[in-house]
Write a protein that holds these residues in place. Structure first.
Motif, PDB file in Angstrom:
ATOM      1  N   ILE A 103     -10.939 -20.800 -47.794  1.00 18.35           N
ATOM      2  CA  ILE A 103     -10.471 -21.649 -46.768  1.00 18.35           C
ATOM      3  C   ILE A 103     -11.535 -21.747 -45.829  1.00 18.35           C
ATOM      4  O   ILE A 103     -11.934 -22.681 -45.330  1.00 18.35           O
ATOM      5  CB  ILE A 103      -9.242 -20.927 -46.157  1.00 18.35           C
ATOM      6  N   VAL A 104     -12.046 -20.626 -45.354  1.00 18.70           N
ATOM      7  CA  VAL A 104     -13.199 -20.481 -44.444  1.00 18.70           C
ATOM      8  C   VAL A 104     -14.376 -21.298 -45.008  1.00 18.70           C
ATOM      9  O   VAL A 104     -14.620 -22.293 -44.145  1.00 18.70           O
ATOM     10  CB  VAL A 104     -13.531 -19.180 -44.048  1.00 18.70           C
ATOM     11  N   SER A 112     -13.367 -25.429 -45.361  1.00 18.71           N
ATOM     12  CA  SER A 112     -13.198 -25.987 -44.061  1.00 18.71           C
ATOM     13  C   SER A 112     -14.257 -26.017 -42.967  1.00 18.71           C
ATOM     14  O   SER A 112     -14.035 -26.508 -42.046  1.00 18.71           O
ATOM     15  CB  SER A 112     -11.835 -25.693 -43.480  1.00 18.71           C
ATOM     16  N   SER A 113     -15.510 -25.528 -43.486  1.00 13.30           N
ATOM     17  CA  SER A 113     -16.436 -25.369 -42.719  1.00 13.30           C
ATOM     18  C   SER A 113     -17.158 -26.728 -42.206  1.00 13.30           C
ATOM     19  O   SER A 113     -16.977 -27.921 -42.910  1.00 13.30           O
ATOM     20  CB  SER A 113     -17.655 -24.628 -43.144  1.00 13.30           C
ATOM     21  N   ARG A 161       1.725 -21.443 -48.803  1.00 11.06           N
ATOM     22  CA  ARG A 161       1.312 -22.754 -48.168  1.00 11.06           C
ATOM     23  C   ARG A 161       1.316 -22.449 -46.651  1.00 11.06           C
ATOM     24  O   ARG A 161       0.448 -23.070 -45.847  1.00 11.06           O
ATOM     25  CB  ARG A 161       2.357 -23.749 -48.397  1.00 11.06           C
ATOM     26  N   ARG A 204      -1.891 -20.423 -45.964  1.00  8.97           N
ATOM     27  CA  ARG A 204      -3.172 -21.398 -46.022  1.00  8.97           C
ATOM     28  C   ARG A 204      -3.278 -22.400 -44.962  1.00  8.97           C
ATOM     29  O   ARG A 204      -4.365 -22.607 -44.366  1.00  8.97           O
ATOM     30  CB  ARG A 204      -3.089 -22.074 -47.205  1.00  8.97           C
ATOM     31  N   SER A 205      -2.246 -22.848 -44.628  1.00  5.90           N
ATOM     32  CA  SER A 205      -2.115 -23.756 -43.180  1.00  5.90           C
ATOM     33  C   SER A 205      -2.582 -23.000 -41.843  1.00  5.90           C
ATOM     34  O   SER A 205      -3.231 -23.483 -41.104  1.00  5.90           O
ATOM     35  CB  SER A 205      -0.820 -24.357 -43.150  1.00  5.90           C
ATOM     36  N   THR A 252      -6.098 -22.056 -42.210  1.00  8.04           N
ATOM     37  CA  THR A 252      -7.160 -23.348 -41.932  1.00  8.04           C
ATOM     38  C   THR A 252      -7.237 -23.729 -40.420  1.00  8.04           C
ATOM     39  O   THR A 252      -8.107 -24.331 -39.854  1.00  8.04           O
ATOM     40  CB  THR A 252      -6.518 -24.541 -42.928  1.00  8.04           C
ATOM     41  N   ASP A 253      -5.992 -23.747 -39.673  1.00  4.58           N
ATOM     42  CA  ASP A 253      -5.961 -24.165 -38.337  1.00  4.58           C
ATOM     43  C   ASP A 253      -6.666 -23.232 -37.507  1.00  4.58           C
ATOM     44  O   ASP A 253      -7.102 -23.597 -36.690  1.00  4.58           O
ATOM     45  CB  ASP A 253      -4.589 -24.285 -37.984  1.00  4.58           C
ATOM     46  N   ALA A 297      -9.185 -21.250 -38.444  1.00  9.14           N
ATOM     47  CA  ALA A 297     -10.794 -21.506 -38.694  1.00  9.14           C
ATOM     48  C   ALA A 297     -11.099 -22.767 -37.662  1.00  9.14           C
ATOM     49  O   ALA A 297     -12.163 -22.730 -37.113  1.00  9.14           O
ATOM     50  CB  ALA A 297     -11.076 -21.754 -40.285  1.00  9.14           C
ATOM     51  N   ALA A 298     -10.245 -23.881 -37.853  1.00  7.86           N
ATOM     52  CA  ALA A 298     -10.653 -25.099 -37.262  1.00  7.86           C
ATOM     53  C   ALA A 298     -10.429 -24.849 -35.623  1.00  7.86           C
ATOM     54  O   ALA A 298     -11.440 -25.427 -35.300  1.00  7.86           O
ATOM     55  CB  ALA A 298      -9.694 -26.184 -37.785  1.00  7.86           C
ATOM     56  N   GLU A 301     -19.938 -19.311 -38.428  1.00  8.58           N
ATOM     57  CA  GLU A 301     -18.777 -18.842 -39.905  1.00  8.58           C
ATOM     58  C   GLU A 301     -18.655 -17.320 -39.860  1.00  8.58           C
ATOM     59  O   GLU A 301     -17.673 -17.095 -40.285  1.00  8.58           O
ATOM     60  CB  GLU A 301     -19.445 -19.582 -40.820  1.00  8.58           C
TER      61      GLU A 301
END
Length: 112
Positions: A14-15, A18-19, A61, A64-65, A68-69, A71-72, A81
């Motif tokens: 994921i990291v 979504s980089s 799910r 992961r969500s 993802t949020d 990391a963003a 990173e």
């Protein structure tokens, strides 16, 4: 709780996936986070409570969500990173510890 351990395998992906265009670390600077991920107890407890209710693919799910949020948000703050990965690991560990405490309390209550 095994769902969370399975989710760890996807964390690095994921990291990496979504980089974005975050600045690189030239080794001359140090990142200081005002609120390290593992100290964000409201988020830790919220995620642990959700993972106690969710199972299987729903839990996957959700996690992961969340990651993802997570990391963003750090990327938008200009975090590199390597530090994002480190913070994600700290956060995941804090959630695991919260789940273990909840499990121990449930076990204790069930045996009382």
């Amino acid at each position: 709780m095994s769902n969370l351990f399975n989710l760890y395998e996807g964390l690095a992906a994921i990291v990496a996936i979504s980089s974005g265009d975050s600045p690189g670390n030239d080794g001359d600077s140090m990142t200081v986070l005002q609120f390290p991920a593992n100290r964000r107890m409201g988020d830790v407890k919220r995620c642990a409570e959700a993972l106690q209710r969710l199972h299987g693919e729903q839990a996957n799910r959700f996690w992961r969500s969340e990651m993802t949020d997570f990391a963003a948000a750090l990327r938008r703050s200009g975090i590199v990173e390597e530090e994002i990965s480190r913070q994600a690991g700290l956060f995941m560990h804090a959630v695991q510890m919260e789940l273990q405490v909840a499990f121990a309390i449930e076990e204790n209550n069930a045996s009382a």
